[in-house]
Design an enzyme around this catalytic site. Structure first.
Site, mmCIF file in Angstrom:
data_model
loop_
_atom_site.group_PDB
_atom_site.id
_atom_site.type_symbol
_atom_site.label_atom_id
_atom_site.label_comp_id
_atom_site.label_asym_id
_atom_site.label_seq_id
_atom_site.Cartn_x
_atom_site.Cartn_y
_atom_site.Cartn_z
ATOM 1 N N ALA A 65 -6.580 -7.940 8.914
ATOM 2 C CA ALA A 65 -7.745 -8.333 8.125
ATOM 3 C C ALA A 65 -7.996 -7.265 7.073
ATOM 4 O O ALA A 65 -7.530 -6.127 7.186
ATOM 5 C CB ALA A 65 -8.957 -8.494 9.035
ATOM 6 N N GLY A 108 -4.996 -8.759 12.526
ATOM 7 C CA GLY A 108 -5.197 -10.196 12.339
ATOM 8 C C GLY A 108 -3.917 -10.913 11.935
ATOM 9 O O GLY A 108 -3.759 -12.102 12.216
ATOM 10 N N GLU A 111 -2.280 -11.606 15.116
ATOM 11 C CA GLU A 111 -3.036 -12.666 15.798
ATOM 12 C C GLU A 111 -2.740 -14.032 15.169
ATOM 13 O O GLU A 111 -2.667 -15.041 15.872
ATOM 14 C CB GLU A 111 -4.532 -12.336 15.746
ATOM 15 N N GLU A 131 -6.058 -1.990 15.619
ATOM 16 C CA GLU A 131 -7.516 -1.955 15.473
ATOM 17 C C GLU A 131 -8.145 -0.740 16.140
ATOM 18 O O GLU A 131 -9.161 -0.219 15.691
ATOM 19 C CB GLU A 131 -8.139 -3.237 16.060
#
Ligand code: DAK
Length: 257
Positions: A65, A108, A111, A131
């Site tokens: 992200a 992300g 993911e 993260e």
């Protein structure tokens, strides 16, 4: 529809989505996720498209992200943005979704790959959930999908260390279906998408749904759902065509009904 951060190339019966923000390693800002969601919703509704490939191109899948977008947000702002809803056209996509992953596939981005049904890894692929180094944890399913895919200990290792694993290890852990030379990954994924596009679409959809159920329900509930879908498929023309074609020693032609 025109997109700013992705390219969508329909080539029925498949389509390819390419993340296209190379300056920031395809960082997944809310606008990128919204575009991916919009494209997938349209492709889900398009009967001419039966399988989709998603890639970041030859160098990088996505480095996670967009950290710049998140850095100064409060908890309430994060909560109120309904990011989870923005990702649901990806996790809820009903047709086969194949990731072709080269280079960094982090946070992300990883993911997103884990929401796909098949992962074709280029030999340059590096998977990870960094993260922890930012003082957060994965928020788009990483802590749940990693252990279900690669087991508890590999999941703990990537979550807690924030380190990356290469394509070969990802393959050994069951996180990638194949490892191929990086420059081949998109073509290999597209070839597989074309193979899946020849299968009976209703059966493909219910097979995907049934496998996904295995991660969400008890064995008894999953088996009951599988049985219901199995019986339902005998109401489709494609089941009749598939079985007749076998008996007549020809290739079945499936219409999705
Ligand atoms: N966000 C923003 N910009 C990024 C970025 C990112 N994730 N990753 C890289 N960039 C930018 C860099 O800032 C740099 O920009 P300039 O300085 O050139 O302007 C450019 O991309 C090139 O990056 P580097 O110069 O750093 O390139 P290197 O080859 O040296 O290093 C790297 C590559 C991938 C190791 C490094 O860039 C890196 O560590 N990137 C950050 C990786 C990371 O921490 N990813 C996790 C982000 S957190 C949720 C859904 C999703 C998420 C959370 C919640 N909900 C639904 C609730 C996801 C969270 C995350 O992914």
């Amino acid at each position: 529809m025109a997109y700013e951060y992705i390219k969508v190339e329909p080539d029925p019966p498949i389509a390819t989505i390419t993340l296209d923000r190379p300056k920031v390693l395809n960082a997944l800002s809310p606008a990128v996720i919204a575009e991916v969601g919009q494209a997938l919703s349209e492709l889900d509704a398009d009967d001419a498209v039966r399988a989709v490939v998603i890639t970041g191109g030859p160098k990088v899948f996505a480095a996670g992200a967009d950290i710049g977008d998140m850095a100064e947000r409060s908890a309430a702002e994060q909560l109120n943005r309904d990011q989870t809803g923005a990702w649901s056209p990806i996790s809820g996509f009903k047709k086969p979704l194949i990731a072709a992953v080269n280079g960094y596939c982090l946070g992300g981005g990883c993911e997103l790959a884990l929401m796909c049904d098949v992962i074709i890894a280029g030999d340059s692929a590096r998977f990870g959930q960094p993260e922890i180094n930012l003082g957060i944890i994965p928020g788009a399913g990483g802590t749940q999908r990693w252990p279900r895919t690669a087991g508890k200990f590999a999941a703990m290792e990537v979550m807690l260390t924030g380190g990356m694993i290469g394509a070969r290890r990802a393959y050994e852990l069951g996180l990638a279906n194949k490892v191929v030379p990086a420059e081949m990954s998109v073509a290999v994924a597209q070839r597989m998408a074309r193979q899946l596009a020849e299968k009976p679409p209703v059966a493909v959809r219910l097979a995907k749904e049934s496998v996904q159920k295995a991660f969400e329900t008890s064995l008894a509930e999953g088996l009951a759902a599988e049985r219901r879908s199995f019986y339902f498929l005998f109401s489709t023309d494609d089941q009749k065509e598939g079985m007749r074609a076998f008996l007549e020693k020809r290739k079945g032609v499936f219409k999705g009904r």
